[in-house]
Design an enzyme around this catalytic site. Sequence first.
Site, PDB file in Angstrom:
ATOM      1  N   ALA A  15      47.454 -31.997 -53.973  1.00 22.45           N
ATOM      2  CA  ALA A  15      48.235 -31.916 -52.729  1.00 22.45           C
ATOM      3  C   ALA A  15      49.422 -30.967 -52.894  1.00 22.45           C
ATOM      4  CB  ALA A  15      48.724 -33.309 -52.329  1.00 22.45           C
ATOM      5  N   ALA A  45      39.743 -36.874 -61.597  1.00 21.99           N
ATOM      6  CA  ALA A  45      38.707 -37.117 -60.580  1.00 21.99           C
ATOM      7  C   ALA A  45      37.343 -36.750 -61.153  1.00 21.99           C
ATOM      8  CB  ALA A  45      39.016 -36.315 -59.327  1.00 21.99           C
ATOM      9  N   GLY A  47      33.829 -37.895 -59.472  1.00 22.69           N
ATOM     10  CA  GLY A  47      32.712 -37.760 -58.530  1.00 22.69           C
ATOM     11  C   GLY A  47      32.702 -36.428 -57.818  1.00 22.69           C
ATOM     12  N   GLY A  48      33.804 -36.083 -57.149  1.00 24.22           N
ATOM     13  CA  GLY A  48      33.873 -34.782 -56.484  1.00 24.22           C
ATOM     14  C   GLY A  48      34.532 -34.835 -55.124  1.00 24.22           C
ATOM     15  N   GLU A 113      27.361 -40.766 -52.998  1.00 23.81           N
ATOM     16  CA  GLU A 113      28.151 -41.902 -53.481  1.00 23.81           C
ATOM     17  C   GLU A 113      28.094 -43.012 -52.436  1.00 23.81           C
ATOM     18  OE1 GLU A 113      32.100 -40.815 -54.844  1.00 23.81           O
ATOM     19  OE2 GLU A 113      31.327 -39.133 -55.973  1.00 23.81           O
ATOM     20  N   HIS A 241      38.248 -49.882 -57.828  1.00 25.06           N
ATOM     21  CA  HIS A 241      36.975 -49.210 -58.099  1.00 25.06           C
ATOM     22  C   HIS A 241      36.077 -50.201 -58.825  1.00 25.06           C
ATOM     23  CE1 HIS A 241      33.967 -46.340 -59.289  1.00 25.06           C
ATOM     24  NE2 HIS A 241      34.598 -45.375 -58.635  1.00 25.06           N
ATOM     25  N   ARG A 288      32.814 -49.456 -51.531  1.00 35.13           N
ATOM     26  CA  ARG A 288      33.520 -49.988 -52.700  1.00 35.13           C
ATOM     27  C   ARG A 288      34.124 -51.371 -52.529  1.00 35.13           C
ATOM     28  NH1 ARG A 288      36.666 -44.703 -54.748  1.00 35.13           N
ATOM     29  NH2 ARG A 288      34.691 -43.715 -55.226  1.00 35.13           N
ATOM     30  N   HIS A 349      42.434 -48.575 -58.193  1.00 34.52           N
ATOM     31  CA  HIS A 349      42.013 -47.173 -58.256  1.00 34.52           C
ATOM     32  C   HIS A 349      42.759 -46.275 -57.263  1.00 34.52           C
ATOM     33  CE1 HIS A 349      39.318 -43.816 -58.864  1.00 34.52           C
ATOM     34  NE2 HIS A 349      38.924 -43.826 -57.598  1.00 34.52           N
ATOM     35  N   GLU A 373      47.601 -38.643 -52.048  1.00 28.53           N
ATOM     36  CA  GLU A 373      47.476 -40.106 -52.105  1.00 28.53           C
ATOM     37  C   GLU A 373      48.723 -40.844 -51.631  1.00 28.53           C
ATOM     38  OE1 GLU A 373      45.468 -41.523 -55.575  1.00 28.53           O
ATOM     39  OE2 GLU A 373      46.027 -43.607 -55.186  1.00 28.53           O
ATOM     40  N   ARG A 384      38.971 -46.427 -48.183  1.00 33.79           N
ATOM     41  CA  ARG A 384      38.621 -45.004 -48.289  1.00 33.79           C
ATOM     42  C   ARG A 384      37.166 -44.822 -48.684  1.00 33.79           C
ATOM     43  NH1 ARG A 384      38.598 -41.252 -52.750  1.00 33.79           N
ATOM     44  NH2 ARG A 384      39.276 -42.948 -54.083  1.00 33.79           N
ATOM     45  N   SER A 389      39.259 -38.324 -50.834  1.00 35.88           N
ATOM     46  CA  SER A 389      40.690 -38.216 -51.129  1.00 35.88           C
ATOM     47  C   SER A 389      41.110 -36.780 -51.415  1.00 35.88           C
ATOM     48  CB  SER A 389      41.012 -39.109 -52.326  1.00 35.88           C
ATOM     49  OG  SER A 389      42.299 -38.837 -52.773  1.00 35.88           O
TER      50      SER A 389
HETATM   51  P1  FAD Z   1      48.209 -36.576 -58.190  1.00 36.75           P
HETATM   52  O1  FAD Z   1      47.118 -35.685 -58.565  1.00 36.75           O
HETATM   53  O2  FAD Z   1      48.255 -37.917 -58.796  1.00 36.75           O
HETATM   54  O3  FAD Z   1      49.571 -35.819 -58.512  1.00 36.75           O
HETATM   55  C1  FAD Z   1      50.797 -36.479 -58.343  1.00 36.75           C
HETATM   56  C2  FAD Z   1      51.869 -35.621 -58.961  1.00 36.75           C
HETATM   57  O4  FAD Z   1      53.159 -36.129 -58.639  1.00 36.75           O
HETATM   58  C3  FAD Z   1      51.817 -35.580 -60.481  1.00 36.75           C
HETATM   59  O5  FAD Z   1      52.054 -34.242 -60.862  1.00 36.75           O
HETATM   60  C4  FAD Z   1      52.980 -36.472 -60.907  1.00 36.75           C
HETATM   61  O6  FAD Z   1      53.506 -36.161 -62.169  1.00 36.75           O
HETATM   62  C5  FAD Z   1      53.961 -36.146 -59.814  1.00 36.75           C
HETATM   63  N1  FAD Z   1      55.000 -37.143 -59.594  1.00 36.75           N
HETATM   64  C6  FAD Z   1      54.887 -38.455 -59.285  1.00 36.75           C
HETATM   65  N2  FAD Z   1      56.087 -39.018 -59.111  1.00 36.75           N
HETATM   66  C7  FAD Z   1      57.003 -38.039 -59.325  1.00 36.75           C
HETATM   67  C8  FAD Z   1      58.421 -37.989 -59.309  1.00 36.75           C
HETATM   68  N3  FAD Z   1      59.167 -39.066 -59.046  1.00 36.75           N
HETATM   69  N4  FAD Z   1      59.031 -36.813 -59.586  1.00 36.75           N
HETATM   70  C9  FAD Z   1      58.313 -35.708 -59.896  1.00 36.75           C
HETATM   71  N5  FAD Z   1      56.953 -35.698 -59.907  1.00 36.75           N
HETATM   72  C10 FAD Z   1      56.328 -36.845 -59.628  1.00 36.75           C
HETATM   73  N6  FAD Z   1      39.157 -38.733 -55.303  1.00 36.75           N
HETATM   74  C11 FAD Z   1      38.140 -38.022 -54.798  1.00 36.75           C
HETATM   75  O7  FAD Z   1      38.205 -37.570 -53.655  1.00 36.75           O
HETATM   76  N7  FAD Z   1      37.047 -37.758 -55.561  1.00 36.75           N
HETATM   77  C12 FAD Z   1      36.916 -38.216 -56.829  1.00 36.75           C
HETATM   78  O8  FAD Z   1      35.922 -37.940 -57.489  1.00 36.75           O
HETATM   79  C13 FAD Z   1      37.956 -38.996 -57.378  1.00 36.75           C
HETATM   80  N8  FAD Z   1      37.865 -39.499 -58.625  1.00 36.75           N
HETATM   81  C14 FAD Z   1      38.945 -40.145 -59.171  1.00 36.75           C
HETATM   82  C15 FAD Z   1      38.899 -40.556 -60.495  1.00 36.75           C
HETATM   83  C16 FAD Z   1      40.013 -41.134 -61.080  1.00 36.75           C
HETATM   84  C17 FAD Z   1      39.954 -41.586 -62.512  1.00 36.75           C
HETATM   85  C18 FAD Z   1      41.203 -41.306 -60.324  1.00 36.75           C
HETATM   86  C19 FAD Z   1      42.423 -41.910 -60.938  1.00 36.75           C
HETATM   87  C20 FAD Z   1      41.240 -40.920 -58.993  1.00 36.75           C
HETATM   88  C21 FAD Z   1      40.110 -40.340 -58.404  1.00 36.75           C
HETATM   89  N9  FAD Z   1      40.136 -39.925 -57.079  1.00 36.75           N
HETATM   90  C22 FAD Z   1      39.096 -39.215 -56.573  1.00 36.75           C
HETATM   91  C23 FAD Z   1      41.360 -40.019 -56.298  1.00 36.75           C
HETATM   92  C24 FAD Z   1      42.062 -38.657 -56.357  1.00 36.75           C
HETATM   93  O9  FAD Z   1      41.888 -38.086 -57.625  1.00 36.75           O
HETATM   94  C25 FAD Z   1      43.537 -38.771 -56.082  1.00 36.75           C
HETATM   95  O10 FAD Z   1      43.759 -39.561 -54.948  1.00 36.75           O
HETATM   96  C26 FAD Z   1      44.118 -37.387 -55.835  1.00 36.75           C
HETATM   97  O11 FAD Z   1      43.849 -36.563 -56.940  1.00 36.75           O
HETATM   98  C27 FAD Z   1      45.593 -37.480 -55.596  1.00 36.75           C
HETATM   99  O12 FAD Z   1      46.124 -36.187 -55.587  1.00 36.75           O
HETATM  100  P2  FAD Z   1      47.674 -36.017 -55.369  1.00 36.75           P
HETATM  101  O13 FAD Z   1      47.960 -34.575 -55.442  1.00 36.75           O
HETATM  102  O14 FAD Z   1      48.088 -36.779 -54.181  1.00 36.75           O
HETATM  103  O15 FAD Z   1      48.318 -36.804 -56.619  1.00 36.75           O
HETATM  104  C1  SIN Z   2      34.218 -41.755 -58.481  1.00 34.18           C
HETATM  105  O1  SIN Z   2      33.825 -40.729 -59.018  1.00 34.18           O
HETATM  106  O2  SIN Z   2      33.561 -42.809 -58.456  1.00 34.18           O
HETATM  107  C2  SIN Z   2      35.552 -41.761 -57.836  1.00 34.18           C
HETATM  108  C3  SIN Z   2      35.433 -41.115 -56.533  1.00 34.18           C
HETATM  109  C4  SIN Z   2      36.607 -41.426 -55.675  1.00 34.18           C
HETATM  110  O3  SIN Z   2      37.504 -42.174 -56.049  1.00 34.18           O
HETATM  111  O4  SIN Z   2      36.598 -40.914 -54.557  1.00 34.18           O
END
Ligand code: FAD
Ligand code: SIN
Length: 521
Positions: A15, A45, A47-48, A113, A241, A288, A349, A373, A384, A389
């Site tokens: 994001a 992440a 799955g994709g 999925e 999850h 889920r 999750h 997120e 979701r 995501s």
């Molecule tokens: P993040 O990628 O978590 O980044 C958050 C950032 O904020 C980090 O850099 C962190 O250090 C920073 N931060 C936090 N608090 C502070 C602060 N106070 N000050 C400064 N920096 C801060 N979603 C899918 O759609 N497909 C998938 O296959 C999938 N697989 C997943 C597998 C796993 C194991 C996990 C954990 C999640 C998965 N998800 C998946 C969900 C998805 O990965 C996340 O929801 C998404 O990546 C979130 O992106 P983001 O940019 O919002 O946050």
């Molecule tokens: C997964 O690969 O099962 C995670 C996918 C997701 O959280 O969207």
Amino acid sequence: MRKNVDFLVIGSGIAGLCFALKAANYGKVCIITKSKVDEGSTRYAQGGIASVIYRPDTYEKHIEDTMIAGDELSDRKIVELTIREATDRVMELVDWGVDFDRNQDGSFALAKEGGHSEKRILHYKDITGHEIEQKLVLAAKRNENIEIIENRLAIDIITQHHLGIEVNRRTPDITCYGAYVYNPDTKQVNTILAKVTMMATGGLGNVYEHTTNPVVATGDGVAMVYRAKGAVRGMEFIQFHPTSLYNPKESPSFLITEAMRGSGAILRDPEGVDFMPKYDPRGSLAPRDIVARAIDSEMKKQGIDHVFLDVSPISKKEIFDHFPNIYAKCLSIGIDITKEMIPVVPVEHYSCGGVLTDEWGETTIRNLFASGECASTGLHGGNRLASNSLLEALVFSHRACLKAVELLPHTAYCNEVPDWDAEGTVLNEEMVLITQSRKELQTIMSSYVGIVRSNLRLQRAFDRLEILYRETEDLYKKSVLIPEICELRNMINVGYLIIKNAMERKESRGLHYSLDYPPKK
Ligand code: FAD
Ligand code: SIN
């Protein structure tokens, strides 16, 4: 230290980076991130990304799947625009250099999925997030208009409150002027003033004992916005999850992607019984919330610590081609998944709720956007849909940039903002006060606010949390700032919001399941 930037981005996951890469065409961007630039959920992440690419898939099918998974609580307008715009946004990722697996003829290899009626998940083996994060970080590092500052913790966003003006939840024009940011090297709090601030801090999994989220996921963005009197919603919808690897000593929990079930893997109990059809006609590929609850129910009924994922329906070739990381991980703890079943257990999750935003990613606070997120756009509703995501982050970071660029000429730095006031604080030598409270919070949330809830459990959690809240606020006021106390405070704030929203919802819906409100048949 004081600093002025056009765009301040808090967080460097998908994001934050996508917003930064776009905003950099219009001004100077500063990304602050609390750990290494690539540490966050995005990188893990597996799955994709769900996206409509080829027939017979259609936008209408993806929209309906999203609405059904969300238990009809999603905002249909938001669902439609997100899904219709997703394909273009995903192709931008490809332009930024992201690789997705392809078939021999060059077309994208799409996976399936839970809850998806078609194959529509673009992926890079089982490490999609790693591929995306690395390529986005590379693009951001190459961009002269983007400065990335690692190891900086945003503590609070700056509003009129910091100018001594009273602000409450009914104040109509709360305005964000940037953020106070802690630098652990100097142990000082810096003031970063920005015309536009993007909150992209990701999830909150560490509020629970077991989560797939990395340690940085402590709900900071949601807590900061709530403290600044911005609107937050849907916090009761915490997604568990169904299939994390059962390996009790490991934290965070390692995920076993749902794509394995999409490729034919089946959940079984220790006797080898395929128990899911008893709960849902879609079996192991039901959404889920249903699968996690079914596993939870089997574990409680049978008194077992985990169930199994039987991956024998997946060919060895597919395991090596599509799931090499899971294969290697399981092997590293002595499980050869080409021969044995994988022990799995549900864990926290994903947070479906978060900072309320409109269709442009604007929060209820002026000049403050949220994406990823930590935001609640209305896409996910009560639950979701898998792989929706990353897609949401792409769409809303793009939209937020369009809006932010409109605002830019009409906003100015607020130079009256005072520096952080550290007067009156003393050194905190009692680290145990923080670590113990963190553990207590995690126990409360896992025991009473997990997959299955009740009025009594929620009330108990609320009462226990109130004590932790008071103790922590007291400690925070007296202590010299350290990241641990800031994170604990944030985690208690979001724990409170999860419990409060769960108590307000007088029904079982989506991910919120209460024994006191049996779901309507
Ligand atoms: P993040 O990628 O978590 O980044 C958050 C950032 O904020 C980090 O850099 C962190 O250090 C920073 N931060 C936090 N608090 C502070 C602060 N106070 N000050 C400064 N920096 C801060 N979603 C899918 O759609 N497909 C998938 O296959 C999938 N697989 C997943 C597998 C796993 C194991 C996990 C954990 C999640 C998965 N998800 C998946 C969900 C998805 O990965 C996340 O929801 C998404 O990546 C979130 O992106 P983001 O940019 O919002 O946050
Ligand atoms: C997964 O690969 O099962 C995670 C996918 C997701 O959280 O969207």
